[in-house]
Design an enzyme around this catalytic site. Structure first.
Site, PDB file in Angstrom:
ATOM      1  N   PHE A   1      -4.668 -16.572 -49.337  1.00 55.15           N
ATOM      2  CA  PHE A   1      -4.949 -17.746 -49.408  1.00 55.15           C
ATOM      3  C   PHE A   1      -4.021 -18.851 -49.054  1.00 55.15           C
ATOM      4  O   PHE A   1      -4.530 -19.714 -48.591  1.00 55.15           O
ATOM      5  CB  PHE A   1      -5.917 -17.600 -50.477  1.00 55.15           C
ATOM      6  CG  PHE A   1      -5.207 -17.714 -51.619  1.00 55.15           C
ATOM      7  CD1 PHE A   1      -4.339 -19.267 -52.418  1.00 55.15           C
ATOM      8  CD2 PHE A   1      -4.761 -16.510 -52.791  1.00 55.15           C
ATOM      9  CE1 PHE A   1      -4.529 -18.832 -53.467  1.00 55.15           C
ATOM     10  CE2 PHE A   1      -4.300 -16.624 -53.886  1.00 55.15           C
ATOM     11  CZ  PHE A   1      -3.651 -18.360 -53.978  1.00 55.15           C
TER      12      PHE A   1
ATOM     13  N   LYS B   1      -8.857 -11.115 -40.021  1.00 51.65           N
ATOM     14  CA  LYS B   1      -9.770 -11.625 -41.338  1.00 51.65           C
ATOM     15  C   LYS B   1      -8.803 -11.974 -42.247  1.00 51.65           C
ATOM     16  O   LYS B   1      -8.255 -12.042 -43.332  1.00 51.65           O
ATOM     17  CB  LYS B   1      -9.998 -10.142 -41.665  1.00 51.65           C
ATOM     18  CG  LYS B   1     -10.817  -9.987 -42.698  1.00 51.65           C
ATOM     19  CD  LYS B   1     -11.416 -10.891 -43.485  1.00 51.65           C
ATOM     20  CE  LYS B   1     -10.636 -11.258 -45.002  1.00 51.65           C
ATOM     21  NZ  LYS B   1     -11.129 -11.627 -46.846  1.00 51.65           N
TER      22      LYS B   1
ATOM     23  N   GLU C   1     -11.502 -15.720 -47.990  1.00 52.26           N
ATOM     24  CA  GLU C   1     -12.812 -16.606 -48.225  1.00 52.26           C
ATOM     25  C   GLU C   1     -12.888 -17.137 -48.628  1.00 52.26           C
ATOM     26  O   GLU C   1     -13.524 -18.471 -48.987  1.00 52.26           O
ATOM     27  CB  GLU C   1     -14.086 -15.644 -48.486  1.00 52.26           C
ATOM     28  CG  GLU C   1     -12.958 -14.552 -49.613  1.00 52.26           C
ATOM     29  CD  GLU C   1     -12.871 -13.455 -49.929  1.00 52.26           C
ATOM     30  OE1 GLU C   1     -12.598 -12.991 -50.278  1.00 52.26           O
ATOM     31  OE2 GLU C   1     -11.267 -13.458 -49.068  1.00 52.26           O
TER      32      GLU C   1
ATOM     33  N   SER D   1      -0.887  -9.703 -52.627  1.00 56.15           N
ATOM     34  CA  SER D   1      -0.431  -8.564 -53.084  1.00 56.15           C
ATOM     35  C   SER D   1       0.109  -7.468 -53.559  1.00 56.15           C
ATOM     36  O   SER D   1      -0.487  -6.422 -52.627  1.00 56.15           O
ATOM     37  CB  SER D   1      -1.725  -9.049 -54.959  1.00 56.15           C
ATOM     38  OG  SER D   1      -2.749  -8.298 -54.486  1.00 56.15           O
TER      39      SER D   1
ATOM     40  N   CYS E   1       4.406 -16.530 -52.252  1.00 60.32           N
ATOM     41  CA  CYS E   1       5.757 -14.866 -52.768  1.00 60.32           C
ATOM     42  C   CYS E   1       7.059 -15.297 -52.480  1.00 60.32           C
ATOM     43  O   CYS E   1       7.737 -14.459 -53.211  1.00 60.32           O
ATOM     44  CB  CYS E   1       4.870 -13.542 -51.331  1.00 60.32           C
ATOM     45  SG  CYS E   1       5.567 -14.355 -50.250  1.00 60.32           S
TER      46      CYS E   1
ATOM     47  N   GLU F   1       4.024 -10.815 -61.204  1.00 60.81           N
ATOM     48  CA  GLU F   1       3.874 -12.063 -60.610  1.00 60.81           C
ATOM     49  C   GLU F   1       2.340 -13.083 -61.759  1.00 60.81           C
ATOM     50  O   GLU F   1       1.736 -12.847 -60.931  1.00 60.81           O
ATOM     51  CB  GLU F   1       3.411 -11.603 -59.327  1.00 60.81           C
ATOM     52  CG  GLU F   1       4.301 -12.972 -58.136  1.00 60.81           C
ATOM     53  CD  GLU F   1       2.763 -12.668 -56.991  1.00 60.81           C
ATOM     54  OE1 GLU F   1       3.793 -12.681 -56.076  1.00 60.81           O
ATOM     55  OE2 GLU F   1       2.563 -11.366 -56.570  1.00 60.81           O
TER      56      GLU F   1
END
Length: 504
Positions: free
Chosen positions: A154, A178, A181, A231, A286, A388
């Site tokens: 995202f 993909k 969402e 992640s 990240c 994280e």
């Protein structure tokens, strides 16, 4: 407008928007207001099969296109993207929440890979060895894999897909993307742009969805590779599941990036860099700096400088004409998760210098805002240090020596990015040699490599052998054939020899 009147963000199959076959959807929020602005389709089995079948047809046509044709489509896409990137930036701000200038920066970093990919003919050519044995020539061919899957996060709904799909398409593959969402609209915008650039239907497919769609790509025998950013737990799952199903995998995971500050560093530069790297994009990247390792005696002065800068940051709706410095987090649930880490740090004995919990923006009280947070003396045993956080939380850990700071970086489970701030060239050179991290900045806080190098970390920040983009990208999205060829000379052909081939 009622919930039922909101638009449904669809798939992109066979070169057009495709209505979902199932009834599952997920809400898409405007993070600055907290309001649901659309719903996104969540793929079912029929959608997954339709997307993969479309991509397979697209691959048959696209892979058969000449290099010149593929290159012309890539150049057309580059020009269209450059002309209309403002539209894409507005989509990113509306669904992710990042400020417009940050959205434009995201697109610019993705454009670098598009531009690299336009020069692909040189990077996918094979090699030729004449007369490797008497009358025998050996040469290699680089060919596309087929249908390839990209699963993007995202936080960078445009840049991360652009780390992969320009190279995949340049090499002749067909892509099934993909997207997350949480902010899916950028994927459809990109699909329309590819169509306008002349890409055949099916060569770029968008499959909206959740874990059902992910698992569909991981398990489908037609999908030859998976590229992922997200992640670490999900990256490991992607790697293990896709590998078990015989696919190539590049799965980039999480991070806990440290900035090591030596006593000779320019503390104004350090403070500016720490604020930019810790709170830019609300810390949802990240490569964000999460931990400042301050080699004493600089910690107190540095904390004062960082605090002064934090108080001047403007937080608000990224779409406002008077653009703020930082926008909201992606969702209410994520805001609560970030807050929980501050709670953990406080319970473990950290000092909260600046507290972003409970922050709100006038006129946007329902938005998913979290204020920039600065923690001091965070115990290295605390989960707030080891895990994280993925939010605007910057921790300071005081160390006494370079060696102590280096040991903390190397002792962590992640190895994504790191930075050292110093005016000592010898110390910087030693650091780049000794630190066990994949991407290193020297007086640079966010060392994301340019497109013609490759992006990826070490340890639990990368699963699979291939990094993103650069030469690694072209190697990942092609496979090599070696051809050994002999054309007989009728004048010298000496009959049958059943022995093992050897040089003469």
């Amino acid at each position: 407008m009622t919930d039922h009147d909101l638009p449904v963000i669809a798939h992109w199959i066979d070169g057009a928007e495709s209505a979902p076959t199932g009834g599952r959807t997920a809400p898409v929020y405007n993070p600055a207001t907290g309001a649901v602005q659309a719903h996104v389709a969540l793929a079912g089995e029929a959608d997954i099969q339709a997307a993969i079948a479309s991509a397979s047809r697209g691959f048959a046509e696209w892979s058969g296109s000449s290099i010149a044709k593929r290159q012309s489509v890539l150049f057309a896409f580059r020009e269209l993207l450059n002309a209309r990137k403002g539209e894409l930036a507005e989509i990113l701000t509306a669904e992710h929440g990042k400020v417009l200038s940050d959205a434009m920066g995201e697109i610019a970093r993705g454009q670098e890979v598009v531009e690299l990919a336009t020069g692909f003919p040189h990077l996918i050519k094979g090699a030729y060895s004449e007369n490797a044995s008497s009358g025998v020539d050996v040469y290699s061919l680089k060919q596309p894999l087929g249908v390839v899957g990209i699963i993007s996060p995202f936080n960078f709904p445009a840049m991360v897909p652009m780390w992969f799909f320009p190279i995949a398409l340049a090499a002749g593959n067909a892509v099934v993307l993909k997207p997350s969402e949480k902010d899916p609209s950028a994927s459809l915008w990109l699909a329309r742009l590819w169509k306008e650039a002349g890409l055949p239907a099916g060569a770029f497919t968008v499959l909206q969805g959740d874990k059902v769609a992910v698992d569909g790509l991981l398990e489908a025998p037609e999908v030859q590779s998976i590229s992922f950013v997200g992640s670490t737990p999900i990256a490991q799952y992607i790697y293990e599941t896709a590998s078990k199903n015989g696919k190539r995998v590049q799965a980039l995971g999480g991070a806990k990036n440290h900035m090591l500050v030596l006593p000779d560093a320019d503390l104004d530069l350090v403070a500016d860099s720490a604020v930019n790297a810790g709170f830019g994009a609300a810390g949802e990247r990240c490569m964000a700096i999460s931990v400042v390792l301050a080699v004493e005696p600089v910690a107190d002065e540095l904390i004062a400088k960082v605090t002064e800068r934090i108080t001047k940051l403007r937080i608000g709706n990224g779409a406002d004409a008077d653009e703020p410095d930082m926008g909201p987090l992606i969702s209410g649930a994520h805001r609560e998760k970030v807050a929980s880490y501050v709670d953990i740090a406080e319970a473990d004995g950290a000092t909260i210098v600046v507290d972003g919990r409970g922050f709100s923006v006038d006129g946007h009280e329902e938005g998913f805002f979290f204020g920039p947070t600065l923690l001091d003396e965070v115990p290295t045993t605390s989960r707030a240090y080891t895990e994280e956080i993925f939010g605007p939380v910057l921790s300071v850990v005081r160390v006494n020596t370079y060696e102590e700071g280096l040991a903390l970086i190397n002792g962590g489970e992640f190895g994504n990015g790191t930075a050292i701030f110093t005016n000592d060239g010898g110390a910087a050179r030693r650091f780049q040699h000794e630190v066990q991290v994949g991407m290193i900045g020297i007086n640079v806080p966010i060392p994301v490599p340019v497109a013609y190098h490759s992006f990826g970390g070490w340890k639990k920040s990368l699963f699979g052998d291939a990094k993103a983009y650069g030469v690694h990208g072209f190697d990942f999205f092609t496979r090599e054939k070696a051809v050994t060829s002999r054309w007989l000379d009728p004048a010298t052909h000496g009959g049958i020899n059943l022995g093992f081939p050897q040089n003469s």
